[in-house]
Structure formats: C-alpha cells, structure tokens
Motif scaffolding. Structure first.
Motif, PDB file in Angstrom:
ATOM      1  N   GLU A 286      26.861  65.659 109.097  1.00  0.00           N
ATOM      2  CA  GLU A 286      28.028  64.797 109.321  1.00  0.00           C
ATOM      3  C   GLU A 286      29.179  65.547 109.995  1.00  0.00           C
ATOM      4  O   GLU A 286      30.271  64.995 110.174  1.00  0.00           O
ATOM      5  CB  GLU A 286      28.525  64.218 107.987  1.00  0.00           C
ATOM      6  CG  GLU A 286      27.548  63.292 107.300  1.00  0.00           C
ATOM      7  CD  GLU A 286      26.406  64.049 106.610  1.00  0.00           C
ATOM      8  OE1 GLU A 286      25.313  63.476 106.463  1.00  0.00           O
ATOM      9  OE2 GLU A 286      26.623  65.223 106.240  1.00  0.00           O
ATOM     10  N   GLY A 287      28.943  66.815 110.343  1.00  0.00           N
ATOM     11  CA  GLY A 287      29.986  67.588 111.008  1.00  0.00           C
ATOM     12  C   GLY A 287      30.997  68.216 110.080  1.00  0.00           C
ATOM     13  O   GLY A 287      32.040  68.708 110.523  1.00  0.00           O
ATOM     14  N   ASN A 288      30.713  68.229 108.773  1.00  0.00           N
ATOM     15  CA  ASN A 288      31.629  68.838 107.811  1.00  0.00           C
ATOM     16  C   ASN A 288      31.350  70.340 107.683  1.00  0.00           C
ATOM     17  O   ASN A 288      30.195  70.771 107.725  1.00  0.00           O
ATOM     18  CB  ASN A 288      31.492  68.174 106.444  1.00  0.00           C
ATOM     19  CG  ASN A 288      31.865  66.708 106.477  1.00  0.00           C
ATOM     20  OD1 ASN A 288      32.923  66.345 106.980  1.00  0.00           O
ATOM     21  ND2 ASN A 288      30.989  65.851 105.954  1.00  0.00           N
ATOM     22  N   VAL A 289      32.400  71.120 107.533  1.00  0.00           N
ATOM     23  CA  VAL A 289      32.295  72.563 107.285  1.00  0.00           C
ATOM     24  C   VAL A 289      32.817  72.816 105.881  1.00  0.00           C
ATOM     25  O   VAL A 289      33.982  72.519 105.577  1.00  0.00           O
ATOM     26  CB  VAL A 289      33.096  73.373 108.320  1.00  0.00           C
ATOM     27  CG1 VAL A 289      33.089  74.850 107.966  1.00  0.00           C
ATOM     28  CG2 VAL A 289      32.516  73.160 109.718  1.00  0.00           C
ATOM     29  N   LEU A 290      31.955  73.353 105.024  1.00  0.00           N
ATOM     30  CA  LEU A 290      32.279  73.501 103.610  1.00  0.00           C
ATOM     31  C   LEU A 290      32.207  74.964 103.196  1.00  0.00           C
ATOM     32  O   LEU A 290      31.212  75.637 103.438  1.00  0.00           O
ATOM     33  CB  LEU A 290      31.311  72.675 102.758  1.00  0.00           C
ATOM     34  CG  LEU A 290      31.143  71.199 103.156  1.00  0.00           C
ATOM     35  CD1 LEU A 290      30.096  70.539 102.275  1.00  0.00           C
ATOM     36  CD2 LEU A 290      32.476  70.460 103.055  1.00  0.00           C
ATOM     37  N   PHE A 291      33.272  75.440 102.569  1.00  0.00           N
ATOM     38  CA  PHE A 291      33.315  76.785 102.008  1.00  0.00           C
ATOM     39  C   PHE A 291      33.503  76.668 100.505  1.00  0.00           C
ATOM     40  O   PHE A 291      34.427  76.003 100.043  1.00  0.00           O
ATOM     41  CB  PHE A 291      34.483  77.596 102.588  1.00  0.00           C
ATOM     42  CG  PHE A 291      34.391  77.864 104.070  1.00  0.00           C
ATOM     43  CD1 PHE A 291      33.713  78.976 104.550  1.00  0.00           C
ATOM     44  CD2 PHE A 291      35.008  77.018 104.981  1.00  0.00           C
ATOM     45  CE1 PHE A 291      33.652  79.244 105.908  1.00  0.00           C
ATOM     46  CE2 PHE A 291      34.956  77.279 106.341  1.00  0.00           C
ATOM     47  CZ  PHE A 291      34.266  78.390 106.808  1.00  0.00           C
ATOM     48  N   GLY A 292      32.616  77.321  99.736  1.00  0.00           N
ATOM     49  CA  GLY A 292      32.781  77.336  98.296  1.00  0.00           C
ATOM     50  C   GLY A 292      32.259  76.078  97.628  1.00  0.00           C
ATOM     51  O   GLY A 292      31.286  75.459  98.073  1.00  0.00           O
ATOM     52  N   ASP A 293      32.945  75.665  96.560  1.00  0.00           N
ATOM     53  CA  ASP A 293      32.495  74.547  95.722  1.00  0.00           C
ATOM     54  C   ASP A 293      33.129  73.262  96.246  1.00  0.00           C
ATOM     55  O   ASP A 293      34.198  72.836  95.790  1.00  0.00           O
ATOM     56  CB  ASP A 293      32.901  74.810  94.271  1.00  0.00           C
ATOM     57  CG  ASP A 293      32.122  73.944  93.299  1.00  0.00           C
ATOM     58  OD1 ASP A 293      31.279  73.133  93.753  1.00  0.00           O
ATOM     59  OD2 ASP A 293      32.344  74.086  92.076  1.00  0.00           O
ATOM     60  N   ALA A 294      32.487  72.657  97.229  1.00  0.00           N
ATOM     61  CA  ALA A 294      33.068  71.491  97.899  1.00  0.00           C
ATOM     62  C   ALA A 294      32.001  70.448  98.176  1.00  0.00           C
ATOM     63  O   ALA A 294      30.845  70.776  98.434  1.00  0.00           O
ATOM     64  CB  ALA A 294      33.729  71.917  99.211  1.00  0.00           C
ATOM     65  N   LYS A 295      32.412  69.184  98.129  1.00  0.00           N
ATOM     66  CA  LYS A 295      31.494  68.089  98.419  1.00  0.00           C
ATOM     67  C   LYS A 295      32.255  66.983  99.146  1.00  0.00           C
ATOM     68  O   LYS A 295      33.386  66.649  98.778  1.00  0.00           O
ATOM     69  CB  LYS A 295      30.861  67.539  97.141  1.00  0.00           C
ATOM     70  CG  LYS A 295      29.808  66.451  97.392  1.00  0.00           C
ATOM     71  CD  LYS A 295      29.119  66.060  96.105  1.00  0.00           C
ATOM     72  CE  LYS A 295      28.064  64.972  96.341  1.00  0.00           C
ATOM     73  NZ  LYS A 295      27.019  65.412  97.287  1.00  0.00           N
ATOM     74  N   VAL A 296      31.626  66.429 100.189  1.00  0.00           N
ATOM     75  CA  VAL A 296      32.215  65.327 100.944  1.00  0.00           C
ATOM     76  C   VAL A 296      31.268  64.137 100.897  1.00  0.00           C
ATOM     77  O   VAL A 296      30.067  64.279 101.127  1.00  0.00           O
ATOM     78  CB  VAL A 296      32.474  65.723 102.416  1.00  0.00           C
ATOM     79  CG1 VAL A 296      32.991  64.525 103.210  1.00  0.00           C
ATOM     80  CG2 VAL A 296      33.469  66.881 102.491  1.00  0.00           C
ATOM     81  N   MET A 297      31.800  62.970 100.589  1.00  0.00           N
ATOM     82  CA  MET A 297      31.012  61.743 100.579  1.00  0.00           C
ATOM     83  C   MET A 297      31.659  60.728 101.514  1.00  0.00           C
ATOM     84  O   MET A 297      32.856  60.437 101.406  1.00  0.00           O
ATOM     85  CB  MET A 297      30.921  61.168  99.151  1.00  0.00           C
ATOM     86  CG  MET A 297      30.112  59.869  99.055  1.00  0.00           C
ATOM     87  SD  MET A 297      30.009  59.274  97.337  1.00  0.00           S
ATOM     88  CE  MET A 297      28.990  60.544  96.604  1.00  0.00           C
ATOM     89  N   GLY A 298      30.867  60.194 102.443  1.00  0.00           N
ATOM     90  CA  GLY A 298      31.369  59.165 103.341  1.00  0.00           C
ATOM     91  C   GLY A 298      32.458  59.656 104.270  1.00  0.00           C
ATOM     92  O   GLY A 298      33.382  58.905 104.600  1.00  0.00           O
ATOM     93  N   GLY A 299      32.375  60.911 104.709  1.00  0.00           N
ATOM     94  CA  GLY A 299      33.383  61.450 105.616  1.00  0.00           C
ATOM     95  C   GLY A 299      32.749  62.364 106.648  1.00  0.00           C
ATOM     96  O   GLY A 299      31.693  62.965 106.406  1.00  0.00           O
ATOM     97  N   GLU A 300      33.388  62.475 107.825  1.00  0.00           N
ATOM     98  CA  GLU A 300      32.839  63.266 108.922  1.00  0.00           C
ATOM     99  C   GLU A 300      33.885  64.229 109.472  1.00  0.00           C
ATOM    100  O   GLU A 300      35.083  63.970 109.433  1.00  0.00           O
ATOM    101  CB  GLU A 300      32.364  62.348 110.061  1.00  0.00           C
ATOM    102  CG  GLU A 300      31.230  61.409 109.679  1.00  0.00           C
ATOM    103  CD  GLU A 300      30.798  60.530 110.848  1.00  0.00           C
ATOM    104  OE1 GLU A 300      31.558  60.442 111.845  1.00  0.00           O
ATOM    105  OE2 GLU A 300      29.711  59.927 110.760  1.00  0.00           O
ATOM    106  N   ASN A 301      33.381  65.347 109.979  1.00  0.00           N
ATOM    107  CA  ASN A 301      34.192  66.319 110.732  1.00  0.00           C
ATOM    108  C   ASN A 301      35.374  66.847 109.933  1.00  0.00           C
ATOM    109  O   ASN A 301      36.470  67.060 110.453  1.00  0.00           O
ATOM    110  CB  ASN A 301      34.678  65.701 112.050  1.00  0.00           C
ATOM    111  CG  ASN A 301      33.535  65.243 112.923  1.00  0.00           C
ATOM    112  OD1 ASN A 301      32.506  65.912 113.017  1.00  0.00           O
ATOM    113  ND2 ASN A 301      33.695  64.087 113.561  1.00  0.00           N
ATOM    114  N   ASN A 302      35.129  67.098 108.649  1.00  0.00           N
ATOM    115  CA  ASN A 302      36.163  67.659 107.779  1.00  0.00           C
ATOM    116  C   ASN A 302      35.925  69.146 107.551  1.00  0.00           C
ATOM    117  O   ASN A 302      34.794  69.642 107.692  1.00  0.00           O
ATOM    118  CB  ASN A 302      36.158  66.952 106.418  1.00  0.00           C
ATOM    119  CG  ASN A 302      36.432  65.477 106.533  1.00  0.00           C
ATOM    120  OD1 ASN A 302      37.515  65.067 106.915  1.00  0.00           O
ATOM    121  ND2 ASN A 302      35.431  64.654 106.198  1.00  0.00           N
ATOM    122  N   LEU A 303      36.984  69.839 107.156  1.00  0.00           N
ATOM    123  CA  LEU A 303      36.861  71.217 106.679  1.00  0.00           C
ATOM    124  C   LEU A 303      37.385  71.271 105.252  1.00  0.00           C
ATOM    125  O   LEU A 303      38.498  70.804 104.981  1.00  0.00           O
ATOM    126  CB  LEU A 303      37.655  72.182 107.559  1.00  0.00           C
ATOM    127  CG  LEU A 303      37.575  73.652 107.090  1.00  0.00           C
ATOM    128  CD1 LEU A 303      37.390  74.591 108.260  1.00  0.00           C
ATOM    129  CD2 LEU A 303      38.817  74.059 106.288  1.00  0.00           C
TER     130      LEU A 303
END
Length: 471
Positions: A286-303
C-alpha cells in the motif's frame, strides 16, 4: 596520497523532529540502517582512493557522540570542535586548514554527515572521475540528476560548452524554487545541488580569502590557537566567534570562476524531511513505510515511526506519524518546513522537548528520565563498559541507586565497593560519590533523586576523566 575526507557534522535536523533534536541530531540517527548516517559517511570514504584518517568538523556539544561513533567503526580522525555554529563556510575553511597542515597539496572531499548514499561504487567512481578537475584547480560540486521536481533542494545549471575533464562549468546556482520553476529545471537539464564538494584545500582557501577574507582571517586565528583536549582539537572560541555566519555557496561557490559541477548517477538523499525518509524507505504493497511497532489499516503512502509503543493508523493517506517517549508528531507527509517552524515555536515557548530527548547521552553512557514529580525524579542509568561518571556531589538533592544489571563500582565518600544486581545504596546531599563500570557489559541502575531542586546543573565536579565543565 589519498583524498582527505572533510566531514561536516554540524546541523540540528529540526525537520526530522521529534526523532532528531539538537541534543542528538539526525546525523547520529540510524533509522533502521546498520550505521548512523555519520558512520555511513565515514565508511563511504574507506576505500583506497581516500586517506584513512578523515577530518571531522563537529559541534562541541556532540564531541563525545562523534568519538563514540568513530570508535564503533574502528576509525581514527582529526576531530575539530566548533565552539559555536557559524554555518558551512567557516567549517569548510577549518577543515581545509587542517588538511593543509597535514599535507600542503591535499585534495579534500567535503561531505555532509547526514546524507544517504547506498551506491558506494557509484560514489567512489564519481569522486575518481572528477579528481582531475580538482587537481587542475577547479572547485568541484557534485550535482545529482533529479528524478522529480523537488522544491526543497537548490539547483545548478551546467554550461555544457565549457568543460574541465568530465566536469561542466557552473552557469548559475538557483535557490530552492517554487514548484513550477522546479518543473522547468527538471526539463532543461538542471541538477540538484548536493552540497558536497571536491577540491584542493589550498585552492579553496585562496578563493575564500578573495571573496570572504573575514571568514578566513577569523578561522585561521582560531585554528592557529587551537587546543588539544583528549582526542579533540578545540578551535579557539574568542577568534571563532568573530567569524561571519555564511554558507559555502553564498560565500565562495556562487562568486568564484573556478566552480564546476560533476553530475552524479548514484542515489542520493539529504534525508531532510519525513517525506524524504518515506521516499527511500521499504514500502508495503500500500506504499506505507513502517518503523518499529506500527500498523496501518485502510491507508496508503504513510510513514509511521514508533518504538516502545504500538502506533496505529486507520483510514489515513499521505501522513507522517512519529512517536517517541515524550512527543508525538502527526502531520501531512510534505510539511517539512512547517515542522521546522513548529520546533522554533516550541523553543520560543521554552519547551524542552524541542531540543532535548527524554533519553540523554553522556560520554559514560546515557540516562532516561522515567518520571518527575514535585520533589523527586526517577532515571534509568546505563553505564557502558569502561564508563566512569565524574567524582561529584550535589548541593540540593540526595540520590538512591538500585542496581539492575551489571556489577558497577560505587564510591561514596572514602569507601568504594562493587555492587551486585538487586543491591541498593543511598547518597546523602553534599556527599562525594562516583559510579564506574569496569565490566565488559553495560551496567544499569535506577536512580531516584529527592530534594527541593532537581536541575541537571546541581552538580559540583571534583574530577572528570572527560574534562567536562557542564553537566
């Protein structure tokens, strides 16, 4: 004789707040890379083309972090300490003076310590191919072939009819443009100004004397009167503070007729904003960049950057969320300049979070403030192997130490003992004490301070192996 790296390690990286702060700016962060950006810059210059002993120009406030970073990668360097910030021209002049002191015909590669370059072969090739121009007396700046119309970078226009070796004469420098202008520059062959250089140190000093004599005069005096302190070379403060604050581009590169540009093909990022971190990061589908303890639901291109706690996003796109122990940033991903302004506003409001992290680094290790009340403060102390706190006393506070890990040596008044985990000790107000770790693993203690005043300046140093005056 190899090219001498001159690594500029100043700057505060405020657009990467709250991870980057004045007390530990972005060049000493690693994100999820193996090395800090500073270490990666040093290691980029470890091939035979370069002198094995770089020159590092750093802030006095970061001297122990620099030394520790170098020790971790087994590198020795000339560490020049600036007593106060005076922008990049003064730093480059200081580095060149040190290089000429080592070798009169030295060629230097001036590099920012907080940039990301992963193509080491490409970087080395670019330096090698532009060296003939530097040997011929040109001031080489490295231009990066742009792949999008960036508004956060300066640009350089090449004069393609005038070349020295493989370098083009500089037609003009352009400051950070508006979007429409950036699009035109992209279409007409402009390159990004990387802020990295290659030249003979004596040639640069000659040009600097011509265009900004006040800078050279002041820094030359500061360098002549420098003082060796442990492994550091302290530039004289009285002389250095008279130096005009001006960038190398404004002072020299935009005025000299010796400026040439070498367009590089390798990857490059100044990692100046959270958006630039997102651009170089490993992305999910989905284009998300995640560092550490992170979760994205229903979202794109986030950091999302979060260590020590779970951070979640639902239904958001194109945002940056950075969670630390004492501050959380939520912003549009492209708001780098606004983050910088936010930090300025926080400083104006005297918020310590603007410049200081909850975790504070010292030459002996670090401490983390866990809790603060009206008349108490709780810290977690971590003393690295070989770390020794100063022999000291406090005028206003008492301290209680509980050993959690390791076997630290604790001195209280005239008595010195080695303590085991689960043992504790009480240090009354005005009692002379010291803490040392002679083991081969970190020692961890919980410290509880009690008293009417708990400021970090409540300390009287009687002896300190790091020659510190400040807390």
């Amino acid at each position: 004789m190899g090219i001498i790296p001159v690594i500029l390690s100043g700057g505060s990286g405020t657009r990467l707040w709250p991870l980057s702060r004045k007390s530990r700016p972005k060049q000493f962060l690693s994100l999820e890379y193996e090395d800090t950006f500073f270490q990666a810059t040093v290691k980029r210059c470890s091939r035979s083309l370069f002198d094995a002993r770089p020159i590092v120009v750093a802030s006095n406030d970061h001297r122990f972090v620099v030394a520790e970073n170098l020790a971790e990668i087994g590198c020795q360097a000339d560490i020049l300490l600036e007593p106060l910030p005076r922008n990049s021209c003064a730093a480059v002049v200081a580095g060149c003076l040190q290089a000429v002191a080592r070798r009169s015909d030295a060629v230097v590669a001036v590099l920012s310590a907080d940039h990301l370059v992963r193509d080491i072969d490409g970087f080395t090739d670019a330096v090698k191919r532009s060296q003939s121009a530097a040997d011929a007396g040109k001031l080489v700046t490295f231009g990066v072939e742009p792949d999008f119309p960036a508004t956060g970078y300066g640009y350089i226009s090449k004069n393609e009819n005038e070349m020295t070796g493989e370098c083009f004469a500089v037609a003009r420098f352009v400051e950070k443009p508006e979007l429409e202008a950036a699009k035109r520059y992209l279409e007409t062959g402009y390159v990004w100004n990387s802020g990295n250089f290659l030249f003979r140190a004596d040639v640069f000093l000659k040009e600097a004397r011509k265009h900004v004599p006040a800078v050279v005069e002041a820094v030359e005096k500061a360098h002549t009167d420098l003082v060796k302190d442990l492994d550091f070379l302290r530039l004289d403060e009285k002389a250095f503070k008279t130096t005009p604050s001006i960038s190398i581009d404004y002072a020299v590169m935009e005025k000299t007729d010796r400026a040439v540009v070498f367009p590089v093909k390798h990857d490059w990022s100044d990692i100046g904003t959270w958006e630039s971190v997102w651009k170089v990061g490993d992305k999910t589908d989905e284009g998300n960049v995640l560092f550490g303890d992170a979760k994205v639901m229903g979202g794109e291109n986030n950091l999302v950057h979060s260590y020590g706690r779970l951070t979640t996003l639902v239904g958001l796109d194109n945002v940056a969320v950075v969670s630390t122990a004492d501050a959380v940033l939520v912003s549009s991903k492209d708001c780098g300049e606004r983050v910088k302004k936010l930090v300025q506003d926080l400083e104006a409001s005297q918020r310590s979070e603007a410049t200081e992290s909850r975790k504070v680094y010292r030459p002996w290790g670090n401490y983390d403030v866990l809790d603060v009340g009206g008349k108490y403060k709780v810290k977690r102390l971590e003393i690295k192997p070989g770390g020794v706190l100063s022999l000291q006393k406090h005028r206003h506070r008492a301290e209680h130490w509980v050993v959690v890990e390791g076997k630290p040596e604790i001195t209280i008044a005239e008595k010195t003992e080695t303590f085991e985990p689960n043992q504790s000790v009480y240090i009354p107000v005005q009692t002379v004490h010291r803490l040392a770790n002679h083991g081969d693993r970190p020692a961890v203690l919980i410290e509880v301070q009690t008293g009417d005043y708990l400021g970090e300046d409540d300390i009287v140093r009687l002896d300190d192996q790091y020659n510190r005056q400040e807390s």
